[in-house]
Design a protein around this motif. Sequence first.
Motif, PDB file in Angstrom:
ATOM      1  N   THR A 161      56.031  69.555  20.709  1.00  0.00           N
ATOM      2  CA  THR A 161      55.651  68.144  21.265  1.00  0.00           C
ATOM      3  C   THR A 161      54.877  68.114  22.413  1.00  0.00           C
ATOM      4  O   THR A 161      53.897  67.199  22.355  1.00  0.00           O
ATOM      5  CB  THR A 161      57.055  67.512  21.560  1.00  0.00           C
ATOM      6  N   MET A 168      59.004  63.685  24.480  1.00  0.00           N
ATOM      7  CA  MET A 168      60.191  64.272  24.187  1.00  0.00           C
ATOM      8  C   MET A 168      61.375  63.283  24.441  1.00  0.00           C
ATOM      9  O   MET A 168      61.423  63.051  25.781  1.00  0.00           O
ATOM     10  CB  MET A 168      60.375  65.540  24.670  1.00  0.00           C
ATOM     11  N   ILE A 181      62.964  64.210  16.299  1.00  0.00           N
ATOM     12  CA  ILE A 181      61.894  65.039  16.864  1.00  0.00           C
ATOM     13  C   ILE A 181      60.941  65.684  15.643  1.00  0.00           C
ATOM     14  O   ILE A 181      59.794  65.813  15.826  1.00  0.00           O
ATOM     15  CB  ILE A 181      62.125  66.200  17.890  1.00  0.00           C
TER      16      ILE A 181
END
Length: 215
Positions: A161, A168, A181
């Motif tokens: 990320t 995040m 995610i």
Amino acid sequence: MVRYFMVIDLEATCVYPRQHDWEPEIIEIGAIILDSKLNEISEFQEFVQPVVNSTLSSFCLDLTKITQANVDRADTFPDVYERMLTWMRSNGLNTTSRSGNFTLVTDGIFDCNQYIQHQCKLCKLEYPEWAKSFSNIKSHFMYVLRARKVNGRTHNMSEMTEKLGIEMDGQLHRALDDAKIIVKIMKGIRGRRPGFAFNTNATYRPDWTLRFFDD
């Protein structure tokens, strides 16, 4: 291009220091069904009650933030798994074929080759055809971004990320949050490579043996 993606993440019992004879049992399932354009269709989340090591270790409790009460109140894997299959089918997924109408997406190879494999053996269930080939997001990330391994290992979610410039959020090591995610990472990769297909790039290995943090 496939019609659907199903992103899945699993949390399992764990101990530290690590034990090579430890039998990991799934304690949480998080999954998200997406259409081919990565639009969310539906979510699934349930806790699972372990039976071999029914009391979660202090390490597992701290890592996942799953409580003992969460798993004590949950059903065992066969019942939760059957509800997940019903959820998948109700949202249009073909669960009877290895080459169905969806691609399974995971973060690494652990979920299929270790957790699902061991859980099916423990519960005397047949390993699902739809999980025998899957899309490892770590490999796609490294290919698209031409990223190299970090100290001999593939990138974790935080590193992916960060490199994609994605915020995040959520609780790491919680199944549905981790699945969300993965979806963000997929969208980040599509941002770099529009139309990227996320084809299957990994297969279930029935001869898999327990290895720690081998991703």
